[in-house]
Design an enzyme around this catalytic site. Structure first.
Site, PDB file in Angstrom:
ATOM      1  N   PHE A 232      -3.103  24.395   2.467  1.00 14.35           N
ATOM      2  CA  PHE A 232      -3.006  25.838   2.192  1.00 14.35           C
ATOM      3  C   PHE A 232      -2.428  26.548   3.428  1.00 14.35           C
ATOM      4  CE2 PHE A 232      -4.624  30.117   1.511  1.00 14.35           C
ATOM      5  CZ  PHE A 232      -4.464  30.291   0.147  1.00 14.35           C
TER       6      PHE A 232
ATOM      7  N   ASP B  19     -11.820  21.517   4.080  1.00 12.99           N
ATOM      8  CA  ASP B  19     -11.730  22.793   3.380  1.00 12.99           C
ATOM      9  C   ASP B  19     -12.149  22.580   1.922  1.00 12.99           C
ATOM     10  OD1 ASP B  19     -10.885  25.067   1.943  1.00 12.99           O
ATOM     11  OD2 ASP B  19      -9.421  25.556   3.504  1.00 12.99           O
TER      12      ASP B  19
ATOM     13  N   TYR C 236     -15.065  33.186  -3.670  1.00 20.07           N
ATOM     14  CA  TYR C 236     -14.561  34.034  -4.769  1.00 20.07           C
ATOM     15  C   TYR C 236     -13.819  33.234  -5.829  1.00 20.07           C
ATOM     16  CZ  TYR C 236     -10.723  33.789  -1.408  1.00 20.07           C
ATOM     17  OH  TYR C 236      -9.801  33.325  -0.511  1.00 20.07           O
ATOM     18  N   LYS C 237     -13.657  31.915  -5.625  1.00 25.31           N
ATOM     19  CA  LYS C 237     -12.969  31.093  -6.615  1.00 25.31           C
ATOM     20  C   LYS C 237     -14.003  30.575  -7.615  1.00 25.31           C
ATOM     21  CE  LYS C 237      -9.144  30.349  -3.489  1.00 25.31           C
ATOM     22  NZ  LYS C 237      -8.579  29.552  -2.380  1.00 25.31           N
TER      23      LYS C 237
ATOM     24  N   ARG D 245      -0.066  27.012 -12.319  1.00 27.83           N
ATOM     25  CA  ARG D 245      -1.390  26.400 -12.148  1.00 27.83           C
ATOM     26  C   ARG D 245      -2.333  26.876 -13.226  1.00 27.83           C
ATOM     27  NH1 ARG D 245      -4.133  27.101  -6.386  1.00 27.83           N
ATOM     28  NH2 ARG D 245      -4.137  29.204  -7.233  1.00 27.83           N
TER      29      ARG D 245
HETATM   30  C1  PLP Z   1      -8.172  30.149  -1.225  1.00 29.43           C
HETATM   31  C2  PLP Z   1      -8.016  29.309  -0.011  1.00 29.43           C
HETATM   32  C3  PLP Z   1      -8.103  29.874   1.278  1.00 29.43           C
HETATM   33  C4  PLP Z   1      -8.272  31.367   1.423  1.00 29.43           C
HETATM   34  O1  PLP Z   1      -8.538  31.835   2.698  1.00 29.43           O
HETATM   35  P1  PLP Z   1      -9.120  33.340   2.832  1.00 29.43           P
HETATM   36  O2  PLP Z   1      -9.319  33.551   4.250  1.00 29.43           O
HETATM   37  O3  PLP Z   1     -10.384  33.353   2.013  1.00 29.43           O
HETATM   38  O4  PLP Z   1      -8.112  34.255   2.228  1.00 29.43           O
HETATM   39  C5  PLP Z   1      -8.015  29.033   2.364  1.00 29.43           C
HETATM   40  N1  PLP Z   1      -7.839  27.697   2.212  1.00 29.43           N
HETATM   41  C6  PLP Z   1      -7.731  27.129   0.981  1.00 29.43           C
HETATM   42  C7  PLP Z   1      -7.561  25.659   0.847  1.00 29.43           C
HETATM   43  C8  PLP Z   1      -7.804  27.925  -0.159  1.00 29.43           C
HETATM   44  O5  PLP Z   1      -7.692  27.371  -1.366  1.00 29.43           O
END
Ligand code: PLP
Length: 403
Positions: free
Chosen positions: A126, A203, A228-229, A377
């Site tokens: 990410f 992560d 939040y996911k 997705r």
């Molecule tokens: C959604 C996601 C993030 C999001 O980071 P935020 O700081 O919460 O915006 C980070 N890493 C991964 C792998 C994600 O899927």
């Protein structure tokens, strides 16, 4: 081989189907296929937030800190850890965004491996994970060893092994890859990382709440994830961080944003920072109490249902999606693992027109998301998504592609 592709029959046979009614809007005709970006709110949360304002905040006022809020990042962290992370109490704290926690954990990990100059991360991780690693590498004069991954996969032990050596400080990996949905063998990646004398930071943004995680059993050093996911905490709800007890006990963990709320005695207002014993030291400032309320409801639901049942529904939903895609969308390419054991909670479909297809679908209340390049997705939040929604979504993608 599945005996039926009949969505109504699959919904009728789904042991978790009744839980859908507990989510706001789940009964509407809208087709929601993006629960891996922003989960739906629970109906209980509407009431919880109203009660919080009226009674807890409005009634208890400053006393709320002593009564509940001060400990909430750790008490709720422990519940989340037990329900979804395979982690014993005392290792998980809630607070900050994923990005900020990533920074604190990456920085702490490289400080704990002095003399080692390399951080390993994959090119498909990410963006925020990659950017934070780049920033820390620049700040601390480290080198990044980039791993290549195939489009429909993520980091494998075969890819990681040759990248490790006695200069490796840290490996940063996603448990479930945000693009492909590939689920990494974290136990084996951790074993290899430790063999090289390095730490691993996992992560869990795309796994927690959808797939079981075993942080303690896998011997992971550090982990981070958003809420939040698949944890339905709401837009901008705080992230969680995990630090293995052995590092806390050995006093081997020092994060860089030393704030008063992570100090041994915040209200001593002392001249110098002394970190709190245990996981509290991961906290920097005042905890985001309002942001944890929806998460509390979702953790309660996960405690009730059990993560194994959630995973079974998740596998059924992704498998069903792939069967429909194979039958009805011959023009798209599946860039997610075919083997359910290697797949998280979402499926990615590739086609050169997916950007415009996604935009057209949003117009008609069918909501998947788009990820560069050409990826649509389908995120299947297990407790709030029905088989009927999947069938309607796949049909809508087909109609839009052929339009
Ligand atoms: C959604 C996601 C993030 C999001 O980071 P935020 O700081 O919460 O915006 C980070 N890493 C991964 C792998 C994600 O899927």
């Amino acid at each position: 081989m599945r005996v039926t592709l009949d969505a109504a029959a699959l919904d009728a046979a789904d042991p978790l189907v009744a839980h859908r009614d507990r989510f706001v809007g789940a009964a509407s005709p809208l087709v929601y296929l993006d629960g891996n970006s922003l989960g739906r709110p629970l109906r209980a949360t509407e009431d919880r937030i109203a009660r919080f304002v009226a009674e807890e905040w409005g009634g208890r006022l400053i006393r709320g800190w002593d009564e509940r809020w001060f400990e909430l990042p750790l008490t709720l962290g422990d519940r989340l850890a037990a329900a979804t992370l395979g982690a014993a109490p005392g290792q998980t704290a809630i607070g900050d965004s994923t990005t900020v926690l990533l920074y604190k954990l990456v920085r702490a990990a490289v400080a704990a491996r002095p003399g080692r100059r390399e951080v390993v991360i994959d090119v498909d991780n990410f963006p925020t994970d990659r950017y934070v690693v780049e920033g820390v590498a620049k700040e601390c004069g480290l080198t990044i060893r980039w791993l290549d991954v195939e489009a429909d996969r993520g980091v494998t032990p075969e890819a990681l092994a040759p990248a490790l050596n006695d200069d490796t400080a840290l490996v940063v990996v996603s448990h479930v890859a945000y693009k492909s949905g590939f689920m990494a063998d974290v136990a084996e990646l951790t074993r290899l990382t430790h063999e090289a004398g390095a730490w691993i930071l996992v992560d869990l943004c795309h796994s927690s709440g959808a797939v079981p995680v075993e942080l303690d059993a896998w011997q992971v050093d550090l982990a981070v994830g958003c809420t939040y996911k698949y944890l339905n905490g709401g837009p901008g709800s705080p992230a969680f961080g995990y630090v293995a007890e052995r590092h806390l006990d050995a006093d081997a963990f020092h994060q860089p944003v030393q704030g008063w709320m992570g100090a041994a005695d915040p209200f001593a207002m002392g001249p110098a920072y002394t970190p709190a014993p245990g996981i509290r030291r991961l906290i920097s400032g005042t905890p985001p109490v309002l942001g944890m309320l929806a998460l509390e409801d979702m953790v309660g639901l996960l405690e009730e249902v059990g993560i194994e049942a959630v995973r079974a529904k998740s596998v059924a939903l992704t498998s069903y999606t792939l069967e429909l895609v194979d039958r009805d969308l011959p023009e798209v390419e599946v860039v997610s693992p075919r083997d359910a054991a290697e797949r998280g909670g979402h499926v990615t479909l590739q086609h050169p027109r997916m950007r415009e297809v996604t935009a057209a679908l949003w117009e008609r209340d069918v909501l998947p998301d788009f990820r560069n390049p050409d990826g649509l997705r389908i995120g299947l939040s297990p407790l709030s998504t029905s088989f009927t929604e999947v069938a309607q979504g796949i049909a809508a993608i087909g109609e839009t592609l052929r339009n």
